[in-house]
Design an enzyme around this catalytic site. Structure first.
Site, short mmCIF file in Angstrom:
data_model
loop_
_atom_site.label_atom_id
_atom_site.label_comp_id
_atom_site.label_asym_id
_atom_site.label_seq_id
_atom_site.Cartn_x
_atom_site.Cartn_y
_atom_site.Cartn_z
N CYS A 86 0.85 -1.20 0.00
CA CYS A 86 0.00 0.00 0.00
C CYS A 86 0.88 1.25 0.00
CB CYS A 86 -0.98 -0.04 1.16
SG CYS A 86 -2.38 1.09 0.97
N HIS A 181 -3.67 -5.20 0.83
CA HIS A 181 -3.11 -5.64 2.12
C HIS A 181 -3.13 -7.17 2.20
CE1 HIS A 181 -2.57 -1.81 4.26
NE2 HIS A 181 -3.57 -1.39 3.50
N GLU A 183 -1.76 -8.98 4.44
CA GLU A 183 -1.69 -9.44 5.83
C GLU A 183 -3.06 -9.66 6.46
OE1 GLU A 183 -1.08 -4.89 6.15
OE2 GLU A 183 -0.98 -6.48 4.65
#
Length: 525
Positions: A86, A181, A183
């Protein structure tokens, strides 16, 4: 025993994303050691760390502004793979000669991402195939800026409808940028992508496992302590419990634990701690019953912050008194974990904003001339629990809901009195029992009762009575930074309310807290 289990390591530079700690935990879950440092860390520290790979986190700033954070230039000269996520992708693009623009049309939430070119980072990863027969991923976006011009030698790997460059790569240097993202669990193949980067591209060996961590920690503790005496404040919480068992394994009777019953613990908690650690594990424990001392110190105090300080001060006074009675003590042990250090900005990695002063980090008695031992300071909470299981601690203890350091002192609103604590203890125990019976205890992130010092009218038999009010709180959260109130079944709430009103004499009304975080906090004080 495998030595240097952190020799293959990933460095994460934090640009302020709410997901950064989650990212570090995801890498630890693969069995690879990772550390989280502020973005403005000195170049020499990065070199000395010898990372196998570097990840640039997301962040709240706009990369298009001139005064916003930038990655240390040295990371692009070390010859190790770099992954920008990002904001991390955007600053990488700018620093290497690309362009980032604010299009005033951000992407927030799920987005289908079409893979345009093959690349080591994403080959073989696929959630579905679109109408153009392109493999696609379902990813989680949260951005307003985007890369509009690639740096030299970079290739566009994937796009979304509103973000033409959603993954970029420099195959020779192993530099990668992803606008989404990976994660978060919302990105379905996110963990697979991170594994690809860490295990294959960075070639990290997964040595960071609970068994290896225990073996290495025991060896280090024995070397550090030798025949010296160690003292530890045992609370019964996960962190101090695992610290105690590790030290007991390493040095045996050279460890003395001080357990202070401050009158602010949960129902039967004091006896449970003694049963487990003294009787089952054979630890040397000094049990101090100090409820009256704490109650006297709290008399007349209503402000939550003042209550916290008083509770902390009295605990330190008692601990000091007990430590002074022990002969030959040279070390103070604490259950500080990695998030304590990150949140307190006390790890000394670079300039970082102080989020909060954690009691383990900031509350050390200044006059104590003891060495400090913190065997868990490199571990996240979930890793500490895994160690606890390996060490034989009861699963029920390791997976209890969080309990504040000041205990019931911040769950009794206003002035703390013994009578209020006794009522609250019983009500809280009933709530937890009913959640466990309904098999919902582990499905909510935290649940507890709060004592409200207001009298409400109730009808008991033929008479009216003015008695106290209990509030119930249960929340669901991933990271405790934001939370949603748990939508518990009405019949369960009804059972809990009936039991509390009938079994806890002095309570006439039970209410359920349906506030989210934000705007409310999880605890009432």
């Amino acid at each position: 025993m495998i030595k240097n289990i952190d020799r293959h390591r990933i460095l994460i530079l934090d640009f302020g994303s709410q997901y950064t700690q989650l990212l570090a935990r995801r890498i630890r879950e693969m069995g690879v050691y990772s550390e989280l440092w502020p973005w403005d860390v000195a170049a020499e520290r990065i070199q000395a760390f010898h990372p196998q790979g570097i990840i640039l986190s997301g962040g709240p700033e706009s990369a298009t502004e001139n005064d916003t954070p930038r990655a240390p230039d040295i990371i692009f000269t070390l010859g190790v793979p770099v992954l920008g996520i990002c904001y991390g992708m955007q600053t990488m693009a700018i620093q290497l000669g690309g362009t980032v623009s604010n299009t005033h049309q951000g992407e927030f939430g799920y987005a289908p991402l079409a893979l345009k070119n093959k690349n080591a980072l994403i080959d073989g990863l696929e959630d579905f195939v679109n109408a153009n027969n392109e493999p696609c991923l379902k990813v989680w976006m949260s951005h307003a800026d985007k890369v509009t011009k690639l740096p030299e030698h970079f290739t566009c790997i994937a796009s979304t409808e509103t973000c033409p460059i959603a993954i970029m790569a420099h195959p020779e240097k192993h530099f990668y940028g992803v606008q989404f993202h990976p994660e978060v669990t919302h990105t379905l193949q996110g963990q697979s992508l991170l594994k690809r980067f860490v295990l294959q591209i960075c070639q990290c060996e997964p040595l960071w496992t609970p068994r290896n961590i225990i073996d290495q920690t025991l060896s280090e503790l024995k070397d550090q302590i030798g025949d010296d005496q160690v003292i530890l404040g045992l609370s019964g919480g996960v962190d101090s419990a695992v610290t105690a068992i590790l030290l007991h394994r390493a040095i045996g009777k050279s460890l003395t634990c001080v357990f202070v019953d401050n009158g602010l613990l949960r129902l039967n908690e004091s006896q449970q701690v003694l049963n487990i650690f003294q009787d089952q594990f054979g630890l040397n424990i000094i049990h101090v019953s100090a409820a009256n001392r704490f109650m006297n110190a709290l008399k007349g105090i209503q402000d939550p912050e003042k209550k916290r300080k008083v509770i902390g001060r009295v605990f330190v006074d008692i601990f000091d008194e007990q430590a002074a009675k022990q002969k030959g003590v040279k070390w103070l042990a604490q259950g500080t974990i990695y998030t304590d250090l990150v949140e307190s900005a006390a790890s000394g990695t670079a300039k970082s904003h102080l989020i909060k002063s954690h009691h383990n980090v900031a509350g050390l008695p200044k006059e104590m001339k003891l060495g400090l031992i913190e065997p868990l300071k490199e571990l996240f909470k979930d890793e500490v629990r895994q160690l606890g299981l390996e060490l034989g601690l009861p699963n029920a203890m390791l997976h209890r809901h969080p309990f504040p350091g000041p205990g019931l002192g911040v769950r009794v609103l206003g002035e703390v009195k013994q009578e209020y604590c006794d009522l609250l203890r019983q009500a809280d125990a009933i709530f937890i029992q009913e959640l466990q019976k309904a098999e919902l205890y582990q499905k909510v992130s935290q649940a507890f009762a709060v004592f409200l010092p207001i009298r409400s009218v109730g009808v008991m038999g033929d008479g009216r009575k003015y008695e106290w009010v209990i509030a119930l709180r249960a929340i669901e959260t991933v990271d405790f930074m934001t939370a949603h109130w748990a939508e518990l079944p009405y019949d369960l709430l009804g059972r809990v309310s009936n039991r509390i009103i009938n079994e806890v004499k002095g309570i006439s009304r039970v209410v359920y807290d349906i506030s989210g975080k934000p705007p409310a906090t999880i605890e009432w004080e």
